[in-house]
Write a protein that holds these residues in place. Sequence first.
Motif, PDB file in Angstrom:
ATOM      1  N   ASP A   1      48.066  34.690  63.519  1.00 18.86           N
ATOM      2  CA  ASP A   1      47.514  36.028  63.288  1.00 18.86           C
ATOM      3  C   ASP A   1      48.378  36.813  62.307  1.00 18.86           C
ATOM      4  OD1 ASP A   1      45.435  35.472  65.012  1.00 18.86           O
ATOM      5  OD2 ASP A   1      46.311  36.587  66.699  1.00 18.86           O
ATOM      6  N   ILE A   2      49.691  36.733  62.468  1.00 17.86           N
ATOM      7  CA  ILE A   2      50.619  37.421  61.562  1.00 17.86           C
ATOM      8  C   ILE A   2      50.504  36.842  60.156  1.00 17.86           C
ATOM      9  CG2 ILE A   2      53.053  37.812  61.023  1.00 17.86           C
ATOM     10  CD1 ILE A   2      53.505  37.912  64.122  1.00 17.86           C
ATOM     11  N   LYS A   3      50.502  35.518  60.080  1.00 17.52           N
ATOM     12  CA  LYS A   3      50.396  34.836  58.779  1.00 17.52           C
ATOM     13  C   LYS A   3      49.120  35.259  58.052  1.00 17.52           C
ATOM     14  CE  LYS A   3      49.132  30.666  58.948  1.00 17.52           C
ATOM     15  NZ  LYS A   3      49.028  29.263  59.286  1.00 17.52           N
ATOM     16  N   ASP A   4      48.017  35.362  58.773  1.00 13.74           N
ATOM     17  CA  ASP A   4      46.742  35.715  58.157  1.00 13.74           C
ATOM     18  C   ASP A   4      46.727  37.138  57.613  1.00 13.74           C
ATOM     19  OD1 ASP A   4      45.809  33.193  58.700  1.00 13.74           O
ATOM     20  OD2 ASP A   4      44.688  33.794  60.503  1.00 13.74           O
ATOM     21  N   GLU A   5      47.589  38.000  58.123  1.00 14.77           N
ATOM     22  CA  GLU A   5      47.642  39.384  57.662  1.00 14.77           C
ATOM     23  C   GLU A   5      48.504  39.557  56.403  1.00 14.77           C
ATOM     24  OE1 GLU A   5      48.659  42.149  60.743  1.00 14.77           O
ATOM     25  OE2 GLU A   5      47.306  41.195  62.170  1.00 14.77           O
ATOM     26  N   LEU A   6      49.278  38.558  56.047  1.00 13.21           N
ATOM     27  CA  LEU A   6      50.154  38.666  54.888  1.00 13.21           C
ATOM     28  C   LEU A   6      49.378  38.446  53.592  1.00 13.21           C
ATOM     29  CD1 LEU A   6      53.204  36.647  56.227  1.00 13.21           C
ATOM     30  CD2 LEU A   6      52.940  39.141  56.135  1.00 13.21           C
ATOM     31  N   ARG A   7      49.660  39.257  52.592  1.00 11.02           N
ATOM     32  CA  ARG A   7      48.948  39.165  51.312  1.00 11.02           C
ATOM     33  C   ARG A   7      49.100  37.788  50.675  1.00 11.02           C
ATOM     34  NH1 ARG A   7      50.414  42.441  45.939  1.00 11.02           N
ATOM     35  NH2 ARG A   7      48.821  41.536  44.634  1.00 11.02           N
ATOM     36  N   ILE A   8      50.280  37.191  50.791  1.00  9.77           N
ATOM     37  CA  ILE A   8      50.516  35.880  50.178  1.00  9.77           C
ATOM     38  C   ILE A   8      49.550  34.832  50.733  1.00  9.77           C
ATOM     39  CG2 ILE A   8      52.319  35.166  51.804  1.00  9.77           C
ATOM     40  CD1 ILE A   8      52.361  34.439  48.047  1.00  9.77           C
ATOM     41  N   SER A   9      49.051  35.051  51.943  1.00 11.22           N
ATOM     42  CA  SER A   9      48.140  34.085  52.571  1.00 11.22           C
ATOM     43  C   SER A   9      46.780  34.045  51.890  1.00 11.22           C
ATOM     44  CB  SER A   9      47.977  34.399  54.058  1.00 11.22           C
ATOM     45  OG  SER A   9      49.206  34.218  54.721  1.00 11.22           O
ATOM     46  N   THR A  10      46.512  34.991  50.989  1.00  9.62           N
ATOM     47  CA  THR A  10      45.230  34.982  50.277  1.00  9.62           C
ATOM     48  C   THR A  10      45.278  34.086  49.038  1.00  9.62           C
ATOM     49  OG1 THR A  10      45.789  36.918  48.909  1.00  9.62           O
ATOM     50  CG2 THR A  10      44.729  37.338  51.048  1.00  9.62           C
ATOM     51  N   HIS A  11      46.461  33.546  48.721  1.00 12.15           N
ATOM     52  CA  HIS A  11      46.625  32.685  47.548  1.00 12.15           C
ATOM     53  C   HIS A  11      46.621  31.209  47.948  1.00 12.15           C
ATOM     54  CE1 HIS A  11      47.583  36.099  44.999  1.00 12.15           C
ATOM     55  NE2 HIS A  11      48.406  36.529  45.945  1.00 12.15           N
ATOM     56  N   ARG A  12      46.192  30.362  47.032  1.00 14.05           N
ATOM     57  CA  ARG A  12      46.235  28.910  47.264  1.00 14.05           C
ATOM     58  C   ARG A  12      47.654  28.445  46.990  1.00 14.05           C
ATOM     59  NH1 ARG A  12      41.825  26.173  48.756  1.00 14.05           N
ATOM     60  NH2 ARG A  12      42.856  24.340  47.953  1.00 14.05           N
ATOM     61  N   ARG A  13      48.293  28.007  48.041  1.00 11.89           N
ATOM     62  CA  ARG A  13      49.696  27.619  47.941  1.00 11.89           C
ATOM     63  C   ARG A  13      49.820  26.120  48.125  1.00 11.89           C
ATOM     64  NH1 ARG A  13      53.261  30.920  51.544  1.00 11.89           N
ATOM     65  NH2 ARG A  13      54.765  30.583  49.902  1.00 11.89           N
ATOM     66  N   PRO A  14      50.760  25.490  47.501  1.00 14.30           N
ATOM     67  CA  PRO A  14      51.890  26.019  46.747  1.00 14.30           C
ATOM     68  C   PRO A  14      51.594  26.244  45.263  1.00 14.30           C
ATOM     69  CG  PRO A  14      52.176  23.681  47.003  1.00 14.30           C
ATOM     70  CD  PRO A  14      50.904  24.041  47.739  1.00 14.30           C
ATOM     71  N   GLY A  15      50.349  25.991  44.833  1.00 17.77           N
ATOM     72  CA  GLY A  15      50.024  26.159  43.418  1.00 17.77           C
ATOM     73  C   GLY A  15      50.349  27.551  42.893  1.00 17.77           C
ATOM     74  N   TRP A  16      50.031  28.574  43.686  1.00 18.03           N
ATOM     75  CA  TRP A  16      50.314  29.945  43.267  1.00 18.03           C
ATOM     76  C   TRP A  16      51.810  30.154  43.086  1.00 18.03           C
ATOM     77  CZ3 TRP A  16      53.262  33.905  45.150  1.00 18.03           C
ATOM     78  CH2 TRP A  16      53.096  35.141  44.536  1.00 18.03           C
ATOM     79  N   ASP A  17      52.596  29.651  44.020  1.00 24.59           N
ATOM     80  CA  ASP A  17      54.050  29.816  43.957  1.00 24.59           C
ATOM     81  C   ASP A  17      54.614  29.193  42.680  1.00 24.59           C
ATOM     82  OD1 ASP A  17      54.901  30.469  47.130  1.00 24.59           O
ATOM     83  OD2 ASP A  17      53.084  29.276  46.874  1.00 24.59           O
ATOM     84  N   VAL A  18      54.174  27.982  42.388  1.00 25.88           N
ATOM     85  CA  VAL A  18      54.660  27.270  41.200  1.00 25.88           C
ATOM     86  C   VAL A  18      54.277  28.043  39.940  1.00 25.88           C
ATOM     87  CG1 VAL A  18      54.424  25.155  39.834  1.00 25.88           C
ATOM     88  CG2 VAL A  18      54.684  25.023  42.328  1.00 25.88           C
ATOM     89  N   MET A  19      53.025  28.477  39.860  1.00 32.43           N
ATOM     90  CA  MET A  19      52.564  29.227  38.702  1.00 32.43           C
ATOM     91  C   MET A  19      53.372  30.519  38.531  1.00 32.43           C
ATOM     92  SD  MET A  19      48.749  30.748  37.892  1.00 32.43           S
ATOM     93  CE  MET A  19      48.892  31.912  39.248  1.00 32.43           C
TER      94      MET A  19
ATOM     95  N   GLY B   1      59.723  32.072  33.920  1.00 33.63           N
ATOM     96  CA  GLY B   1      60.590  31.244  33.089  1.00 33.63           C
ATOM     97  C   GLY B   1      61.452  30.276  33.878  1.00 33.63           C
ATOM     98  N   MET B   2      61.053  29.988  35.087  1.00 28.57           N
ATOM     99  CA  MET B   2      61.848  29.095  35.919  1.00 28.57           C
ATOM    100  C   MET B   2      61.376  27.652  35.791  1.00 28.57           C
ATOM    101  SD  MET B   2      62.452  31.310  39.318  1.00 28.57           S
ATOM    102  CE  MET B   2      64.188  31.569  39.416  1.00 28.57           C
ATOM    103  N   GLU B   3      62.319  26.743  35.965  1.00 25.37           N
ATOM    104  CA  GLU B   3      62.025  25.317  36.067  1.00 25.37           C
ATOM    105  C   GLU B   3      61.734  25.059  37.541  1.00 25.37           C
ATOM    106  OE1 GLU B   3      64.778  21.402  35.905  1.00 25.37           O
ATOM    107  OE2 GLU B   3      65.032  22.840  34.275  1.00 25.37           O
ATOM    108  N   VAL B   4      60.603  24.421  37.828  1.00 30.82           N
ATOM    109  CA  VAL B   4      60.150  24.298  39.211  1.00 30.82           C
ATOM    110  C   VAL B   4      59.942  22.837  39.596  1.00 30.82           C
ATOM    111  CG1 VAL B   4      58.333  24.941  40.846  1.00 30.82           C
ATOM    112  CG2 VAL B   4      58.999  26.544  39.050  1.00 30.82           C
ATOM    113  N   ALA B   5      60.466  22.474  40.765  1.00 26.19           N
ATOM    114  CA  ALA B   5      60.196  21.163  41.358  1.00 26.19           C
ATOM    115  C   ALA B   5      59.471  21.410  42.675  1.00 26.19           C
ATOM    116  CB  ALA B   5      61.496  20.408  41.594  1.00 26.19           C
ATOM    117  N   LEU B   6      58.443  20.627  42.939  1.00 27.17           N
ATOM    118  CA  LEU B   6      57.615  20.811  44.131  1.00 27.17           C
ATOM    119  C   LEU B   6      57.517  19.511  44.911  1.00 27.17           C
ATOM    120  CD1 LEU B   6      55.406  22.262  45.871  1.00 27.17           C
ATOM    121  CD2 LEU B   6      53.763  21.500  44.136  1.00 27.17           C
TER     122      LEU B   6
END
Length: 63
Positions: A6-24, A30-35
């Motif tokens: 329930d808490i997770k669902d209330e967070l704004r970040i939960s509306t994004h497709r992750r981890p794709g959003w995080d990487v983007m 300008g960061m180098e990202v490993a996933l």
Amino acid sequence: MTECNDIKDELRISTHRRPGWDVMFLRSLGMEVALEEDVGPRVHVDETMQFDKVPLFCIAARK
């Protein structure tokens, strides 16, 4: 578990497709990202514990 979800669902970040959003987002800074998309098998090692079925991912970012 229900309360955590329930808490997770209330967070704004939960509306994004992750981890794709995080990487983007990190790359846009300008960061180098490993996933690693599924670290669950390495993290959930205690079979007596009940875990959320949402896959766990790991991101390493370096500027």
